[in-house]
Design a protein around this motif. Structure first.
Motif, mmCIF file in Angstrom:
data_model
loop_
_atom_site.group_PDB
_atom_site.id
_atom_site.type_symbol
_atom_site.label_atom_id
_atom_site.label_comp_id
_atom_site.label_asym_id
_atom_site.label_seq_id
_atom_site.Cartn_x
_atom_site.Cartn_y
_atom_site.Cartn_z
ATOM 1 N N PHE A 99 -3.685 27.847 89.119
ATOM 2 C CA PHE A 99 -2.231 28.007 89.060
ATOM 3 C C PHE A 99 -1.853 29.309 88.367
ATOM 4 O O PHE A 99 -0.961 30.034 88.832
ATOM 5 N N ARG A 100 -2.531 29.632 87.261
ATOM 6 C CA ARG A 100 -2.192 30.853 86.520
ATOM 7 C C ARG A 100 -2.498 32.098 87.356
ATOM 8 O O ARG A 100 -1.795 33.109 87.254
ATOM 9 N N ALA A 114 0.497 34.626 88.323
ATOM 10 C CA ALA A 114 0.470 36.062 88.000
ATOM 11 C C ALA A 114 0.625 36.909 89.257
ATOM 12 O O ALA A 114 1.351 37.915 89.264
ATOM 13 N N LEU A 115 -0.052 36.514 90.330
ATOM 14 C CA LEU A 115 0.049 37.267 91.586
ATOM 15 C C LEU A 115 1.468 37.201 92.143
ATOM 16 O O LEU A 115 2.000 38.208 92.640
ATOM 17 N N SER A 116 2.105 36.035 92.045
ATOM 18 C CA SER A 116 3.472 35.902 92.561
ATOM 19 C C SER A 116 4.454 36.740 91.747
ATOM 20 O O SER A 116 5.392 37.328 92.299
ATOM 21 N N GLU A 117 4.250 36.812 90.433
ATOM 22 C CA GLU A 117 5.112 37.655 89.598
ATOM 23 C C GLU A 117 4.939 39.125 89.977
ATOM 24 O O GLU A 117 5.919 39.881 90.027
ATOM 25 N N TYR A 118 3.710 39.535 90.263
ATOM 26 C CA TYR A 118 3.444 40.912 90.694
ATOM 27 C C TYR A 118 4.132 41.193 92.031
ATOM 28 O O TYR A 118 4.762 42.242 92.214
ATOM 29 N N TRP A 119 4.008 40.262 92.966
ATOM 30 C CA TRP A 119 4.674 40.431 94.267
ATOM 31 C C TRP A 119 6.187 40.517 94.093
ATOM 32 O O TRP A 119 6.844 41.346 94.721
ATOM 33 N N GLU A 126 -4.632 46.234 95.045
ATOM 34 C CA GLU A 126 -3.716 46.923 94.133
ATOM 35 C C GLU A 126 -3.401 46.058 92.915
ATOM 36 O O GLU A 126 -3.334 46.552 91.786
ATOM 37 N N PHE A 127 -3.211 44.763 93.139
ATOM 38 C CA PHE A 127 -2.977 43.831 92.031
ATOM 39 C C PHE A 127 -4.173 43.834 91.082
ATOM 40 O O PHE A 127 -4.018 43.905 89.856
#
Length: 586
Positions: free
Chosen positions: A431-432, A436-441, A462-463
């Motif tokens: 989940f974390r 984190a990936l969704s916040e970056y997107w 890139e992430f």
């Protein structure tokens, strides 16, 4: 009297079983001739209106669901204006409840059928021919001037064999489509969010009839048969007989999808499942939540410990595609509780984690408890919960972002090695990682437009570079491995190393002509087929082994796997073979 049965499916590849049941039963009980016309929600509504108008029906009946109710009501309104004498009949789960208000608010609708419709629809047609009054037809609500008359309800059909066979004819119409099929009706459980809880008990079609239908599907080589039984393994003997039959008659192409309850699987069932060829069946297992308070609140019967053990056994068989379901927005599940449920289910490593959002369906028990749990939702289909007492809308939005990335980076398995590495070595929590990936997107505007598969690889790199630059060499190699494994005849993009990992023509030639290697990996392939096989092979060198060690490795990717298999290529470590053939050359 000309009768047209219709619906709007959600996709072109879908077919409406309900229409076929209604037609077959009504034609058995009456001498009325009935036509079926299926459309999709993606078609232009004016086109559909035109097609229906050209058929000039006397009776127009629609099967209505949450995904098509808005369009069907609009079509009904237009057809009624154009053909004032047409009788419009609605049925299906979306219109089986609150029928008085439906008729009051939609002047085009003449009759609404609630619940199972076979008997009621046939009797409605008899009534519309003037042979009996509508007031005697059970299970319907009908218009009488400006009033809605609600007749007494109808009990479910006790003997399902009364429904005629709907698959006895030509199956050409199902080419490249999904056949929806049921071998039982009802559910032994009473989950509050589900309409199946409104029907008590489980009824089964005769097993010999089921076998006849399955034989027709297999002989016709339809692509997929999706059982809509609410709990396929509710009756073990019935489920095992169906599974044995499709195993004995497997055509190597058709696959079957079942919804099951995992904690009902015992050793005998597991033994049978272990004999199935890869890809013959898919199982969908509803978990919904692992929060015990939530499970109690929705009246669900789930033993997650037993379920986990069953899923682990199924995974160990390596022959069954597993879908596990979660629902966000349930009672007593806040954001962090949902995180735990997500991690619990993700750790079971299903092929697909389906993350849905609670819908308060008309007729469901949970809809009646909306004030108790503070559910906020728009009271129009699909009735999706926006927030509740436990989870604010802002958290629901975060989960929606995560759900989109689970579809892209989790369920497709195109990024499996890379994502697994990042979860296990950096985030320690599925989940974390997705959070984190969704916040970056979200921060970088990546949700604002769709992306090709190659761009999805680029965005993940890139992430990784921006958030975890110290591991970028390893993660780039993992991304390249994932790309090659899942891309037939791969043209590796430059940001993943381009052609730097490809073997030379000489190395590939020596490997392909090496007798020892051929016997080891392709011993059962004859000379003619082996000469063609090289077009489905790819060789690639990596600076790391795929278990994370900084050791040079060489893999052969075999893309000659069948469509039903659970992977897009077979991967073989051939470093030793390459070193051996090169030594022989030297």
């Amino acid at each position: 009297m000309k009768v047209l049965l219709s619906t709007l499916n959600s996709k072109y590849i879908h077919t409406a079983l309900s229409l076929r049941y209604l037609k077959a039963f009504a034609e058995k009980e009456t001498d009325v001739e009935i036509e079926i016309a299926e459309y999709t929600i993606n078609q232009n509504i004016n086109h559909i209106i035109g097609e229906i108008y050209r058929k000039m029906p006397d009776v127009l009946a629609f099967s209505v669901y949450i995904w098509n109710v808005s369009e069907i009501l609009s079509i009904s309104e237009a057809i009624k204006m154009l053909l004032p004498d047409v009788k419009i009949v609605l049925g299906g789960p979306e219109v089986s409840f609150e029928t008085e208000s439906l008729i009051a608010e939609n002047s085009a609708v003449d009759i609404v059928i609630s619940g199972e419709g076979e008997i009621s629809f046939a009797e409605v047609l008899v009534a519309l021919r003037g042979e009996k009054p509508l007031s005697t037809v059970l299970g319907i609500t009908y218009r009488d001037g400006d009033c809605a008359v609600v007749n007494p309800s109808r009990t479910e059909l006790a003997d399902l064999s009364e429904i005629p066979d709907v698959y006895s004819g030509d199956l050409e119409e199902y080419e490249n489509k999904i056949i929806y099929y049921e071998s039982s009706r009802g559910c032994p459980f009473n989950c509050k969010f589900c309409l199946s809880s409104t029907i008590k008990g489980v009824r089964f079609f005769d097993i010999e009839r089921v076998k006849r239908d399955l034989k027709r599907f297999l002989d016709a080589k339809v692509k997929q048969v999706k059982f809509i039984d609410r709990t396929f393994n509710a009756k073990k003997a019935h489920a095992m007989e169906v599974l044995r039959y499709i195993l004995e008659n497997d055509n190597g192409y058709t696959n079957f999808h079942f919804e099951i309850t995992a904690h009902l699987l015992d050793d005998e069932m597991m033994e049978l499942l272990s004999t199935l060829p890869p890809g013959l069946v898919q199982f969908e297992i509803g978990v919904q939540s692992t929060n015990s308070e939530t499970i109690d609140a929705i009246n669900r019967t789930t033993d997650f410990e037993r379920l986990s053990k069953s899923v682990a056994k199924l995974r160990s068989l390596q022959n069954i595609h597993l879908h596990l379901d979660l629902i966000a927005g349930l009672p007593h599940e806040d954001y962090r509780s949902f995180e735990k449920s997500f991690n619990d289910v993700y750790s079971l490593k299903p092929e697909k984690l389906q993350l849905g959002f609670l819908k308060l369906l008309k007729g469901s028990s949970l809809r009646a408890e909306r004030e108790l749990h503070g559910f906020k939702f728009i009271d129009r289909a699909p009735y999706e919960v926006l927030e509740n007492r436990y989870m604010p809308y802002s958290d629901m939005l975060r989960i929606k972002d995560i759900e989109e990335l689970v579809e892209v980076y989790g369920n497709e398995k195109d990024f499996e090695k890379t994502v697994s590495y990042m979860i296990e070595n950096i985030y320690r929590s599925p989940f974390r990682f997705y959070e984190a990936l969704s916040e970056y997107w979200r921060e970088n505007g990546h949700y604002e437009s769709p992306h090709s598969k190659v761009v999805q690889y680029k965005l993940l790199k890139e992430f990784a570079e921006k958030k975890h630059g110290s591991d970028i060499d390893m993660m780039t190699e993992l991304l390249r491995f994932d790309f090659v494994r899942n891309t037939r005849s791969p043209n590796v993009p430059e940001f993943l190393g381009g052609k730097s990992g490809e073997l030379s023509k000489e190395e590939k030639y020596l490997l392909l002509r090496d007798e020892e290697m051929r016997n080891r990996y392709f011993g059962d392939v004859d000379e003619r087929d082996y000469n063609k096989l090289h077009k489905k092979l790819h060789f690639e060198k990596f600076k790391y082994s795929m278990d994370g060690e900084p050791l040079e490795s060489v893999y052969m990717f075999d893309y000659s796997v069948s469509e039903r298999e659970l992977q897009k290529s077979r991967v073989l470590d051939i470093k030793d073979e390459l070193e051996r053939v090169m030594r022989c050359l030297g």
